[in-house]
Design an enzyme around this catalytic site. Structure first.
Site, PDB file in Angstrom:
ATOM      1  N   ALA A  73      -2.464   1.662  -1.019  1.00 41.73           N
ATOM      2  CA  ALA A  73      -3.833   1.300  -0.666  1.00 41.73           C
ATOM      3  C   ALA A  73      -4.694   2.519  -0.348  1.00 41.73           C
ATOM      4  CB  ALA A  73      -3.833   0.340   0.514  1.00 41.73           C
ATOM      5  N   THR A  74      -4.100   3.547   0.249  1.00 42.71           N
ATOM      6  CA  THR A  74      -4.880   4.736   0.585  1.00 42.71           C
ATOM      7  C   THR A  74      -5.454   5.388  -0.665  1.00 42.71           C
ATOM      8  OG1 THR A  74      -3.699   5.190   2.649  1.00 42.71           O
ATOM      9  CG2 THR A  74      -4.776   7.054   1.585  1.00 42.71           C
ATOM     10  N   ASN A 153      -5.370  -4.018  10.798  1.00 39.20           N
ATOM     11  CA  ASN A 153      -3.958  -3.661  10.868  1.00 39.20           C
ATOM     12  C   ASN A 153      -3.428  -3.550  12.291  1.00 39.20           C
ATOM     13  OD1 ASN A 153      -5.791  -1.320  10.675  1.00 39.20           O
ATOM     14  ND2 ASN A 153      -3.946  -0.097  10.994  1.00 39.20           N
ATOM     15  N   GLN A 181      -3.430  -5.893   4.762  1.00 39.12           N
ATOM     16  CA  GLN A 181      -2.703  -6.757   5.696  1.00 39.12           C
ATOM     17  C   GLN A 181      -2.869  -8.234   5.382  1.00 39.12           C
ATOM     18  OE1 GLN A 181      -0.589  -5.596   7.805  1.00 39.12           O
ATOM     19  NE2 GLN A 181      -1.145  -3.436   7.796  1.00 39.12           N
ATOM     20  N   SER A 201      -1.301  -2.981  -0.936  1.00 40.23           N
ATOM     21  CA  SER A 201      -0.054  -2.251  -1.152  1.00 40.23           C
ATOM     22  C   SER A 201       1.144  -3.187  -1.237  1.00 40.23           C
ATOM     23  CB  SER A 201       0.194  -1.248  -0.019  1.00 40.23           C
ATOM     24  OG  SER A 201      -0.650  -0.130  -0.113  1.00 40.23           O
ATOM     25  N   HIS A 203       4.291  -2.429  -0.076  1.00 38.15           N
ATOM     26  CA  HIS A 203       5.249  -2.339   1.021  1.00 38.15           C
ATOM     27  C   HIS A 203       4.860  -3.160   2.247  1.00 38.15           C
ATOM     28  CE1 HIS A 203       3.302   0.655   3.859  1.00 38.15           C
ATOM     29  NE2 HIS A 203       2.510   0.740   2.811  1.00 38.15           N
ATOM     30  N   THR A 243       2.227   9.321 -15.069  1.00 38.77           N
ATOM     31  CA  THR A 243       3.301   8.436 -15.506  1.00 38.77           C
ATOM     32  C   THR A 243       3.484   7.291 -14.519  1.00 38.77           C
ATOM     33  OG1 THR A 243       4.429  10.284 -16.566  1.00 38.77           O
ATOM     34  CG2 THR A 243       5.746   8.320 -16.109  1.00 38.77           C
ATOM     35  N   CYS A 328      -0.415   5.035  11.132  1.00 38.67           N
ATOM     36  CA  CYS A 328      -0.882   6.292  10.546  1.00 38.67           C
ATOM     37  C   CYS A 328      -1.372   7.278  11.593  1.00 38.67           C
ATOM     38  CB  CYS A 328      -1.999   6.018   9.540  1.00 38.67           C
ATOM     39  SG  CYS A 328      -1.455   5.042   8.131  1.00 38.67           S
TER      40      CYS A 328
END
Length: 384
Positions: A73-74, A153, A181, A201, A203, A243, A328
């Site tokens: 996401a960042t 978050n 989130q 994201s 994860h 890639t 973070c």
């Protein structure tokens, strides 16, 4: 998961679902072809990516060709904000965001300010919500974008995304949301909610780290007015050269498929654990929930416990994973900017724990955490 570990920091990252790992493994071993190669190995990898993107798109009710795969996401946020702002055709210099956004948004906006852009950071009320009239008052002819996080978050506060997007839609600005989130936890329909740009994201939904997505509405954005930050091959419609991470993308697709199938049952199960924990924690004298008890995601508790030093508590309990704020910034011993925006004092911020529950947690995890917190409060060994 290790039975000795009490992992309650799922807003930071979730454990990998074993079914996701199983889906990924062949693409580390036998199906290792580069998806950009024209031989059969490459074609097989490309087909796997296309299939995974269809599953991810189904999760947010978009078309798969509206997704750009990123490292998370960042990166998606950076591509969107910088790419829009720096596109040669863009003449607008004004951006609106919210003071409680993730640092990926805030730091990118601060960078844009250094090169001539004007950014308004809207305040929130004590419940963590923006004032729609305040937002409307800040929109002007020069506004390029309004960027609002769907679910916070740290506090789990859910912004009224549909109402915000309807308001923005009446202007000539674009609407972007960081839905990291929210995706996989609540129903997301990018068309119904008038989303132009959305970031999320893998994860956070029991997929692999290092893979994310950028949704670009093909009717309003579609990449035509976003300048690429990466050059060198024209991958992902020219917006993200490099890639492609085939195993992680395949895993993202599998995690999305599982989320679609199990979202409701997970929400019921996790809500039960969260409500039980919140009920018990609020019995502690003076404890209060940050961001209020309504308009928030069912898995997140941000609670201030008077006298409890969150950093000391986390440091002492090595087998427990909870957070003192955003993952973070958790290495920094300073009050969270989100809690500051809610009006907490410095001491109240440092006495706050963020607990985020996931589908792999148990009632035993909840009881174990409560026991540890009760012991600390009783002993007063880490009181401020």
């Amino acid at each position: 998961m290790n039975n000795d570990i009490i992992y309650l920091d799922n807003n930071s990252t979730t454990p990998l679902d074993p079914r996701v790992l199983d889906a990924m493994l062949p693409y580390f071993t036998t199906e290792f072809g580069n998806a950009s190669s024209s031989h059969n190995f490459g074609i097989n990898s490309k087909k796997a990516i296309e299939s995974a993107k269809q599953k991810i798109a189904q999760l947010i009710k978009s078309d798969s060709n509206e997704l750009i795969m990123t490292s998370g996401a960042t990166e998606s946020i950076n591509i969107a904000l910088k790419g829009l702002a720096l596109h040669p055709t863009n003449k607008k210099k004004h951006i609106i965001t919210v003071s409680t956004e993730h640092n990926a948004v805030l730091d990118t906006c601060k960078y844009l300010e250094t090169i001539g852009f004007e950014v308004d950071y809207l305040p929130v009320n004590k419940d963590g919500l923006i004032d729609l009239k305040d937002l409307e008052a800040h929109i002007k002819d020069d506004t390029l974008l309004v960027c609002t996080m769907w679910v916070n978050n740290e506090t789990g506060v859910i912004q009224p995304i549909f109402e915000i997007s309807e308001l923005v839609k009446r202007s000539n600005a674009l609407f972007m949301t960081d839905a990291t989130q929210a995706v996989g936890k609540i129903e997301i329909d990018v068309v119904h909610n008038n989303i132009d740009i959305m970031c999320f994201s893998s994860h956070k939904i029991y997929g692999a780290r290092g893979i994310g997505a950028l949704y670009l509405n093909s009717k309003t954005v579609g990449g035509k007015n976003i300048a690429p930050l990466h050059h060198g091959g024209g991958h992902e419609n020219g917006l993200r050269s490099g890639t492609l991470n085939v195993p992680a993308i395949v895993g993202f697709g599998k995690a999305s498929e599982i989320a679609i199938e199990e979202m409701h049952i997970n929400s019921v199960f996790i809500s039960k654990l969260c409500n039980m924990l919140e009920f018990e924690l609020l019995k502690i004298d003076g404890a209060f929930i940050n961001g209020g008890k309504t308009n928030k995601l069912y898995n997140t508790i941000s609670i201030c416990i008077p006298g409890l030093d969150a950093n000391v508590f986390i440091g002492k309990n090595k087998n427990i994973a909870v957070s003192n704020g955003s993952a973070c910034t958790s290495a920094l011993l300073q009050p969270s900017h989100v809690l500051n925006a809610l009006g907490l004092t410095e001491n109240e911020s440092l006495q706050t724990l963020r607990i985020s529950i996931g589908k792999m947690n148990t009632e035993s995890d909840i009881y174990s955490l409560l026991e540890k917190i009760y012991v600390e409060c009783k002993n007063g060994s880490n009181l401020l």
